[in-house]
Every structure is written in C-alpha cells, then in structure tokens.
Design a protein around this motif. Structure first.
Motif, PDB file in Angstrom:
ATOM      1  N   LYS A 188      11.959  94.865 -44.624  1.00 24.81           N
ATOM      2  CA  LYS A 188      11.378  94.225 -43.202  1.00 24.81           C
ATOM      3  C   LYS A 188      11.313  92.956 -43.269  1.00 24.81           C
ATOM      4  O   LYS A 188      11.048  92.177 -44.742  1.00 24.81           O
ATOM      5  N   GLY A 189      11.150  91.927 -42.438  1.00 25.13           N
ATOM      6  CA  GLY A 189      10.661  90.643 -42.348  1.00 25.13           C
ATOM      7  C   GLY A 189       9.657  90.280 -42.457  1.00 25.13           C
ATOM      8  O   GLY A 189       8.741  91.397 -42.334  1.00 25.13           O
ATOM      9  N   SER A 190       9.193  89.017 -42.706  1.00 22.90           N
ATOM     10  CA  SER A 190       7.644  88.616 -42.723  1.00 22.90           C
ATOM     11  C   SER A 190       7.289  87.601 -41.840  1.00 22.90           C
ATOM     12  O   SER A 190       8.153  86.743 -41.493  1.00 22.90           O
ATOM     13  N   CYS A 191       6.087  87.625 -41.252  1.00 21.23           N
ATOM     14  CA  CYS A 191       5.701  86.710 -40.216  1.00 21.23           C
ATOM     15  C   CYS A 191       4.276  86.504 -40.449  1.00 21.23           C
ATOM     16  O   CYS A 191       3.483  87.430 -39.397  1.00 21.23           O
ATOM     17  N   SER A 192       3.819  85.855 -41.231  1.00 24.86           N
ATOM     18  CA  SER A 192       2.278  85.654 -41.324  1.00 24.86           C
ATOM     19  C   SER A 192       1.914  84.353 -40.864  1.00 24.86           C
ATOM     20  O   SER A 192       2.518  83.330 -40.960  1.00 24.86           O
TER      21      SER A 192
END
Length: 414
Positions: A188-192
């Motif tokens: 999955k991608g990451s978005c923090s």
C-alpha cells in the motif's frame, strides 16, 4: 550443480551462517541514533576475508551504504538489498534476555533485529559469499546493497543509492521479514502528515464563552479526517487475482480481523499535543496522522479529501507532510525475479508458495520507481517485530539462505 547440491552446500555451512547472524545481533545499530559504523566495519571485514571488496558511501555522518559485487558486469543483474539498522530496544527491563546477546536458545536466535532484519541480512551476505567462494558460473552479476537508515524513512539509503546510480539491476530481492511461504510483491501507499490547529488563548474559567480551544477544534478535525476510510478504491483489473490471494492469506494464515485492509484507506492518529495548562484555553494543538493508501486510490486523492473535510469546518489549520509519501505499488508475480524466488521457496520447503500484498510499505517502492522489479522475503517471527523479546527461528534463517542462493543462481544463469 543440481539444486539438491546447492541446498546441501548451505546445510553444510549452516554453523557459519548462524554465527554470522549472531554476530550481527551482538552489534547495536539502533536508529535513531543511526550510527552504523561498527556493524558496517564488521560486514566489510567479513566480505574482505572472503575476497569480496566493498565500496562505502557515507551520505550522512556515520550512516554507511555498502555496495559489493560478484559475477559479471554484462548479462542479467540482480540486487540483494538489506538494512543494517534496527528500531531502538526501548525499555530494557521488559526484555526476558539481553537484546544484544545474539544467543541461540530453543531453536531461536534472540535479539533486537533478529526478524527485522539482521537474520535476512546475514542470509544475503552469506549467499553472496557462497557464490564467490564456490565460483558459480553466472551469466550476470549480483550487487549486494546494505543500507543504514530504513527504519527512519531511508533518505540516506536506497533512494540515495538509486539517485546517484550506485545500484542498478533487472530485479531485486529485499530480505525484509515475511511469511515463510508468502513473499510480499506489492504494498500500500503511505500518506502521513502533521495537522496544526490554531485557537485563541483565554483563562480556562471563561471557556467556552471566551477564547477558541484548539484541542476541541482538533478533535472535530480528527473525526472528519477519519472519514477518509469511506473512500472506495477502483481496483485495477489486473490486480484483482493478487488481491484475492492476499485476502485469502489474511483469512487463512495471518489475522481474519484484518480482512479488507487492502481495499481500505487506514487512518491512525499517532500523536496529539496541545495546550499549556488545564486553566488556559489551548491556542495550539498538533496531531500526527498516518494513512495507508490502497490500490485504486492515489495519495493526492486522499489528501484532497482530507483538505475538503477540514475546509468545511470553521477552524484555522495547516498541514505538513511527514515521512514516507507514496502510492500503492507492486511487481507482477510473473516477473523473472518473483518466479526465481517463489519457485525456490517451493523447492526448499516442499510446500506451495505465492506472493501477497503488504499493508505497510518499505524500500521496495524506491526500486519500483526506477523500474526495477522487486519482492521481499526474509526470515521472521512476525509477532516479535519491533517489540520486546524479538527472535527468529534458526531453521527459517537457514531455509531463506537456501532460497536466496538458489534464486540468484537461477536468475543469473539465464
């Protein structure tokens, strides 16, 4: 040399492999602080003793990238990749053993980094040494890349090496921890991000009549942000078989409670910090949030959704990106590097194996950004990763080393 002969070769040298793993575990390389000098010096010397030269790159003080090569510069090129850093030990009183003992007990290797990922790293180093020591006839070349800072985002590791052109390849195997039969071929991608909400201070006895409480506004913002999980992905048609396999894997071998995680934007409120005193209306509240982005939704779509929700509130806020920023990514199961690894997992374990998706992310995304097919496979006691009493099964360490060596021979012999 037949596959059985290669397997026997590793088996005959298993004591050396376990000793190598134990020695890596005895060398602290916690990140932060991120000093990998001692463990890097040990690896360099071990490779030198086996007639393999290492090129050292130091993009940041005491963070050392190590690159070693065997085989030919022409023909197919395979990358072995691993990181030498670990997460911190934490509260040492919570450990049942010395986290830097490297002890073998009850069929397990014990210590911080045993599963993530010094056992896998040892297997890669050992397989590289065996390729050199026994002069396997290869039609291509193997690059061993050891990076120092995967646990804190990896800015000075894999992306730096790829950007500078120090590492190239037609396929890559990362020894990150995985299930013994199921390497991860997508993630999955990451978005923090960090959300800062501003209010207006006042005496606490006047709230809510006077002032504007940033903590209250932040709590309302969090409720809106969490609605990001309602977004529905448009799963690419070619990914659906892999998605089904991955969901089956969760239900049968991992955790049934996680069913659906690959199709959902997850949202974790990691930290919240606001106010100065109980009798003061808080003028600032800072929240750190980690979202993971499934296939079929872009990271930019997630951020646009969040900003739209926040804009609908009567609050004053700013958003700042944190850490890893990526979209979901994967490698086809039919790619030669995946086939080389998975077929040899079946060969070594005598069981059916297949690749699955990962709900987190790692250095694999960087290789895919440079069009290098990649998968992750490494020994692990998954329940102990990043926790107290980290360990890994000795037999799994040996089996993975067998897979690494067989996969390299297959990939580099075509």
């Amino acid at each position: 040399m037949k596959k059985n002969d290669v397997v026997n070769l590793v088996e005959e040298s298993r004591d050396e492999l376990i000793q190598l793993t134990s020695r890596l575990l005895q060398i602290p390389s916690e990140n932060p602080k991120g000093d990998t000098k001692e463990i890097s010096d040990f690896i360099i010397n071990y490779l030198k003793e086996n007639e393999i030269d290492t090129t050292v790159y130091e993009p940041d003080h005491h963070r050392f990238n190590l690159v070693a090569k065997v085989g030919e510069n022409s023909g197919p090129q395979l990358v072995y990749c691993g990181h030498s850093d670990t997460v911190p030990v934490g509260d040492i009183t919570q450990w049942d053993f010395d986290p830097f003992s490297g002890e073998v007990k009850g069929g397990f290797l014990l210590g911080r980094g045993a599963s993530d990922m010094k056992a896998g790293l040892a297997g890669l180093i050992f397989a590289t040494v065996l390729l050199k020591r026994h002069n396997f006839p290869l039609k291509g070349g193997l690059t061993l890349a050891i990076v120092p800072d995967e646990e804190t985002g990896g800015d000075f590791g894999v992306p730096w090496l790829l950007e500078k052109g120090h590492v190239k390849g037609d396929g890559c195997l990362i020894a990150e921890p995985s299930h013994a039969l199921h390497p991860t071929i997508g993630q999955k991608g990451s978005c923090s991000f960090k959300l800062t909400v501003k209010g207006a201070p006042a005496h606490g006895s006047l709230a809510p009549f006077v002032g504007r409480n940033a903590i209250v506004d932040a709590l309302n913002a969090i409720k809106e942000i969490q609605k990001v999980s309602e977004l529905k992905p448009d799963i690419p048609k070619e990914l659906k078989p892999l998605l089904q396999k991955s969901n089956d894997y969760l239900l049968e071998r991992e955790n049934p409670e996680m069913a659906g995680i690959f199709e959902t934007v997850t949202c974790n409120v990691g930290t919240i910090n606001g106010g100065t005193s109980s009798n003061v209306v808080a003028d600032t509240c800072v929240v750190e949030i980690d979202c993971r982005v499934p296939f079929g939704i872009k990271r930019s779509t997630v951020m646009a959704f969040i900003k739209e929700k926040l804009d609908s509130l009567d609050i004053t806020y700013t958003i700042e990106d944190l850490g890893v920023k990526s979209n979901a990514n994967y490698t086809l199961a039919e790619d030669p590097v995946c086939e080389a690894v998975i077929s040899n997992i079946c060969e070594v374990t005598k069981k059916d194996a297949y690749g699955v998706l990962q709900w987190a992310c790692s250095d694999a995304r960087h290789f895919r950004e440079y069009n290098i097919p990649v998968l992750q496979y490494g020994p692990a006691e998954l329940s102990t990763i990043h926790g107290f009493n980290e360990k890994v099964q000795v037999e799994q360490v040996v089996d993975c080393a067998k897979v690494y060596l067989l996969a390299a021979i297959d990939f580099l012999s075509k």
